[in-house]
Design an enzyme around this catalytic site. Structure first.
Site, PDB file in Angstrom:
ATOM      1  CD  GLU A 166      -2.874  -1.193   2.380  1.00 37.85           C
ATOM      2  OE1 GLU A 166      -2.748  -0.327   3.260  1.00 37.85           O
ATOM      3  OE2 GLU A 166      -3.767  -2.042   2.413  1.00 37.85           O
ATOM      4  CD  GLU A 355      -3.466  -6.055   3.905  1.00 34.58           C
ATOM      5  OE1 GLU A 355      -4.329  -5.256   4.329  1.00 34.58           O
ATOM      6  OE2 GLU A 355      -2.243  -5.848   3.970  1.00 34.58           O
TER       7      GLU A 355
HETATM    8  O1  IFM Z   1      -3.944  -3.468   9.116  1.00 34.29           O
HETATM    9  C1  IFM Z   1      -3.908  -2.925   7.846  1.00 34.29           C
HETATM   10  C2  IFM Z   1      -2.727  -3.462   7.059  1.00 34.29           C
HETATM   11  O2  IFM Z   1      -1.527  -3.229   7.721  1.00 34.29           O
HETATM   12  C3  IFM Z   1      -2.668  -2.808   5.713  1.00 34.29           C
HETATM   13  N1  IFM Z   1      -3.936  -2.895   5.017  1.00 34.29           N
HETATM   14  C4  IFM Z   1      -5.121  -2.540   5.745  1.00 34.29           C
HETATM   15  C5  IFM Z   1      -5.164  -3.256   7.068  1.00 34.29           C
HETATM   16  C6  IFM Z   1      -6.431  -2.852   7.829  1.00 34.29           C
HETATM   17  O3  IFM Z   1      -6.450  -1.487   8.036  1.00 34.29           O
END
Ligand code: IFM
Length: 453
Positions: A166, A355
């Site tokens: 990210e 994710e």
């Molecule tokens: O916890 C975070 C992760 O570190 C990066 N993506 C989003 C998740 C939830 O906010």
């Protein structure tokens, strides 16, 4: 309805070093910008920090057993750069390397494929102090050197690598909004940081191939399907801009090798163009990645103007939708829309959902169970959309649930629980939530069942 996934589909879970490891200052680890930032009063809810985390550093064997029992095929985790290179470069901390060797070997012995994120936000503090971290071009070479060392040390067993997690968050939350480490608040810096992150990605892809590594390398982006709040020209334009600034600014260089012209021009006119050399552009254009990691949580509905943001847009939150504990709209269809758009606009890249998951107000019962039927529903609906996308020809081959266990949710501290496994933060006990048992069944049958639809 019964949805059976392709035989080779990879079910996994994801975590990140600073969010679970703890042992922040143990066995030779150097401090990272998150170690520093989380100790500044007022930055993190309840004064939480990652010093102890879930104590994964000491309990990783127990965590391996849990993963094995759930049945996951692959585990995505990150390396804490400052654990292996306490100063960011130079001397190696062998104890840190040993830890990751034990973890990688343990995964492989248990039939779980490791996939490593090289940078999940915890820059060595030494590099921040030396030259301002991601704001300085110097960081690019230091990152490539660190990454190359990781390939050399672990590449014999690790065949999937993610350069960054990210980068949008690193740049804007860390250098513009200031709610993440290193806590800077300058838009021009944030834009320059995006380029350093993207360039470091491309140079790392180049180094990976140059070293003759025989695996895959990609990047993980937080992406959003973007919708205009109305048919008005202003809202349509604002939505196009947000799609550019959030999504295309990162997607285009990693998948097409160039920055999107509309956003480049906007940045140039509004804040000044980022410093990007012709050589940088050539590096971007020559080094496309093998797969795209997609983090999907919610959609964005955009309305023009009025907000405090100099980027000048408002996010609309539909009042009839349901929201998670993060106040994120639950919108599973958005995953389908996003996957289809990505595939059409970028010539069907190989995609891993690196994710997806949700925080809810989990309650541990006296019998030590957690009935999180809302998380099961959330995941089931999203898995269904992923299935539908695969049927439409999207090359989606893996799905990593965020997260294996509850963990340190950055500025929110430990208050937001995303895990399949509940962590009792006093005892550090791991307790299976109902969603973990449910995920175990999904993996075992490689399928989901939904109400008739
Ligand atoms: O916890 C975070 C992760 O570190 C990066 N993506 C989003 C998740 C939830 O906010």
């Amino acid at each position: 309805m019964h949805y059976k996934f392709p035989k080779t589909f990879i079910w996994g879970t994801a975590t990140a070093a600073y969010q679970i490891e703890g042992s922040a200052f143990e066995e030779g680890k150097g401090p990272s910008i998150w170690d520093t930032f989380s100790h500044i009063p007022g930055k993190i809810d309840s004064g939480d920090h990652g010093d102890v985390g879930c104590d994964h550093y000491h309990r990783f064997k127990e965590d391996l057993k849990i993963m094995k029992t759930i049945g996951i095929k692959s585990y995505r985790f990150s390396i804490a750069w400052a654990r292996v290179l306490p100063q960011g470069k130079g001397d190696i901390n062998q104890k840190g390397v040993d830890f990751y060797n034990r973890l990688i070997d343990g995964l492989i012995e248990n039939g779980i494929e490791p996939i490593i994120t090289l940078y999940h936000w915890d820059l060595p503090q030494a590099l921040q102090d030396a030259y301002g971290g991601w704001a300085n071009l110097q960081v690019v070479d230091d990152f490539v050197e660190y990454a190359s060392l990781m390939f050399k040390l672990f590449g014999d067993r690790v065949k999937k690598w993610i350069t960054h997690n990210e980068p949008w968050v690193v740049a804007y939350a860390g250098h513009y909004v200031g709610r993440h480490a290193p806590g800077k608040k300058d838009i021009r810096t944030a834009i320059q940081v995006t380029h350093h992150l993207i360039l470091s990605h491309a140079k790392t892809v180049e180094a990976y191939r140059h070293m003759g590594q025989d695996g895959q390398i990609g990047i993980t982006l937080n992406l959003y399907p973007i919708k205009a709040a109305s048919c008005s020209q202003e809202d349509q334009q604002a939505a196009l801009f947000v799609d550019g600034y959030h999504n295309r600014w990162f997607l285009d260089p990693v998948l097409k090798g160039e920055y999107p012209k509309d956003i480049w021009d906007y940045f140039k006119e509004t804040f000044g163009a980022p410093i990007v050399s012709d050589e940088d552009l050539e590096i971007l254009s020559k080094n496309r990645c093998d797969f795209l990691g997609v983090n999907y949580y919610f959609r964005k509905i955009i309305k023009q103007g009025g907000g405090k943001d100099p980027l000048n847009f408002i996010e609309v939150k539909p009042s009839d939708s349901e929201y998670t504990a993060m106040n994120w709209e639950i919108y599973a269809e958005g995953l389908y829309d996003l996957l289809l758009d990505l595939s059409k606009n970028y010539d069907y890249p190989l995609i891993y959902i690196t994710e997806n998951g949700a925080a809810f107000q989990d309650v541990l019962s006296e019998e030590l169970s957690v009935n999180d039927s809302y998380r099961i529903k959330f995941l089931k609906e999203h898995f269904k959309e992923a299935y539908k996308a695969i049927q439409q020809g999207v090359r989606l081959e893996a799905y990593y649930v965020w997260s294996l266990m509850d963990n340190f949710e950055w500025a929110f501290g430990y208050g937001k629980r995303f895990g399949l496994i509940y962590i009792d933060y006093d005892s550090k006990d791991r307790i299976w939530k109902d969603s973990a048992y449910w995920y175990q069944k999904v993996i075992e049958t490689n399928s989901i069942d939904t109400e008739a639809d």
